[in-house]
Write a protein that holds these residues in place. Structure first.
Motif, PDB file in Angstrom:
ATOM      1  N   UNK A 131      55.836  34.600  51.927  1.00 38.80           N
ATOM      2  CA  UNK A 131      55.356  33.262  51.588  1.00 38.80           C
ATOM      3  C   UNK A 131      54.581  33.173  50.282  1.00 38.80           C
ATOM      4  N   UNK A 132      54.373  34.296  49.608  1.00 35.91           N
ATOM      5  CA  UNK A 132      53.546  34.310  48.398  1.00 35.91           C
ATOM      6  C   UNK A 132      54.369  34.010  47.146  1.00 35.91           C
ATOM      7  N   UNK A 133      53.677  33.433  46.151  1.00 35.83           N
ATOM      8  CA  UNK A 133      54.233  33.266  44.807  1.00 35.83           C
ATOM      9  C   UNK A 133      53.364  34.101  43.876  1.00 35.83           C
ATOM     10  N   UNK A 134      54.003  34.806  42.964  1.00 36.18           N
ATOM     11  CA  UNK A 134      53.292  35.684  42.047  1.00 36.18           C
ATOM     12  C   UNK A 134      53.847  35.473  40.646  1.00 36.18           C
ATOM     13  N   UNK A 135      52.956  35.283  39.664  1.00 31.28           N
ATOM     14  CA  UNK A 135      53.374  35.072  38.278  1.00 31.28           C
ATOM     15  C   UNK A 135      52.992  36.271  37.425  1.00 31.28           C
ATOM     16  N   UNK A 136      53.854  36.590  36.463  1.00 32.09           N
ATOM     17  CA  UNK A 136      53.615  37.665  35.507  1.00 32.09           C
ATOM     18  C   UNK A 136      53.905  37.140  34.105  1.00 32.09           C
ATOM     19  N   UNK A 137      52.980  37.423  33.179  1.00 29.32           N
ATOM     20  CA  UNK A 137      53.214  37.094  31.778  1.00 29.32           C
ATOM     21  C   UNK A 137      54.134  38.152  31.188  1.00 29.32           C
ATOM     22  N   UNK A 138      55.175  37.694  30.503  1.00 28.99           N
ATOM     23  CA  UNK A 138      56.164  38.588  29.910  1.00 28.99           C
ATOM     24  C   UNK A 138      55.752  38.878  28.463  1.00 28.99           C
ATOM     25  N   UNK A 139      55.801  40.155  28.049  1.00 30.00           N
ATOM     26  CA  UNK A 139      55.474  40.469  26.652  1.00 30.00           C
ATOM     27  C   UNK A 139      56.380  39.683  25.702  1.00 30.00           C
TER      28      UNK A 139
ATOM     29  N   UNK B 267      54.697  33.319  25.039  1.00 29.55           N
ATOM     30  CA  UNK B 267      54.103  32.529  26.128  1.00 29.55           C
ATOM     31  C   UNK B 267      55.066  32.325  27.296  1.00 29.55           C
ATOM     32  N   UNK B 268      55.874  33.341  27.566  1.00 28.35           N
ATOM     33  CA  UNK B 268      56.810  33.291  28.685  1.00 28.35           C
ATOM     34  C   UNK B 268      56.143  33.885  29.912  1.00 28.35           C
ATOM     35  N   UNK B 269      56.255  33.174  31.016  1.00 26.20           N
ATOM     36  CA  UNK B 269      55.733  33.635  32.291  1.00 26.20           C
ATOM     37  C   UNK B 269      56.822  33.465  33.341  1.00 26.20           C
ATOM     38  N   UNK B 270      57.006  34.471  34.195  1.00 21.37           N
ATOM     39  CA  UNK B 270      57.953  34.384  35.300  1.00 21.37           C
ATOM     40  C   UNK B 270      57.185  34.269  36.604  1.00 21.37           C
ATOM     41  N   UNK B 271      57.670  33.412  37.507  1.00 19.98           N
ATOM     42  CA  UNK B 271      57.030  33.229  38.811  1.00 19.98           C
ATOM     43  C   UNK B 271      58.031  33.576  39.907  1.00 19.98           C
ATOM     44  N   UNK B 272      57.661  34.548  40.719  1.00 20.07           N
ATOM     45  CA  UNK B 272      58.493  34.981  41.834  1.00 20.07           C
ATOM     46  C   UNK B 272      58.021  34.298  43.106  1.00 20.07           C
ATOM     47  N   UNK B 273      58.951  33.770  43.886  1.00 18.10           N
ATOM     48  CA  UNK B 273      58.643  33.147  45.177  1.00 18.10           C
ATOM     49  C   UNK B 273      59.314  33.949  46.277  1.00 18.10           C
ATOM     50  N   UNK B 274      58.513  34.381  47.251  1.00 20.94           N
ATOM     51  CA  UNK B 274      59.014  35.129  48.400  1.00 20.94           C
ATOM     52  C   UNK B 274      58.968  34.221  49.623  1.00 20.94           C
ATOM     53  N   UNK B 275      60.100  33.601  49.952  1.00 23.39           N
ATOM     54  CA  UNK B 275      60.174  32.708  51.110  1.00 23.39           C
ATOM     55  C   UNK B 275      60.634  33.451  52.362  1.00 23.39           C
ATOM     56  N   UNK B 276      60.713  34.773  52.269  1.00 22.13           N
ATOM     57  CA  UNK B 276      61.129  35.571  53.419  1.00 22.13           C
ATOM     58  C   UNK B 276      59.912  35.915  54.289  1.00 22.13           C
ATOM     59  N   UNK B 277      60.161  36.569  55.391  1.00 25.51           N
ATOM     60  CA  UNK B 277      59.094  37.035  56.278  1.00 25.51           C
ATOM     61  C   UNK B 277      58.761  38.495  56.018  1.00 25.51           C
TER      62      UNK B 277
END
Length: 101
Positions: free
Chosen positions: A66-74, A23-33
């Motif tokens: 500006x997007x955040x994206x989450x991925x479930x890790x196997x 049940x591990x999920x990683x969330x990436x935040x892109x605060x760049x332009x």
């Protein structure tokens, strides 16, 4: 600096009685332009003694500014704790930027 504007975080994951992480999920935040074509994150699975017992590479693709994206890790059958870091960021503007961390 692009490396300061892109970050990754994790949720509260589950650890099995005899080890293993699920049940591990990683969330990436892109605060760049910049549009990020690909971001490679390395996940290290650690034993109770903090020794590396497993490694996974997780790839985030097409992350908008500006997007955040989450991925479930196997899930992993090994490890009781994780460490993670961004290893590579690819954009059209810079073609390729390697991690210096």
């Amino acid at each position: 600096n692009l490396w300061q504007l892109v970050s990754v975080d994790h949720n509260k994951y589950k650890t099995g009685v005899f080890g293993g992480i699920s049940n591990l999920s990683l969330k990436l935040s892109n605060k760049s332009l910049l549009q990020l074509q690909q971001v490679e994150v390395e996940v290290l699975y650690l034993s109770p003694e903090k020794k590396k017992v497993n490694t996974q590479r997780i790839i985030f693709e097409n992350v908008a500014p500006g997007e955040q994206l989450a991925i479930d890790v196997p899930k992993s059958s090994r490890g009781v704790k994780i460490e993670y870091s961004i290893k590579k960021i690819t954009t059209k503007e810079f073609e390729l930027a390697h991690a210096g961390m």
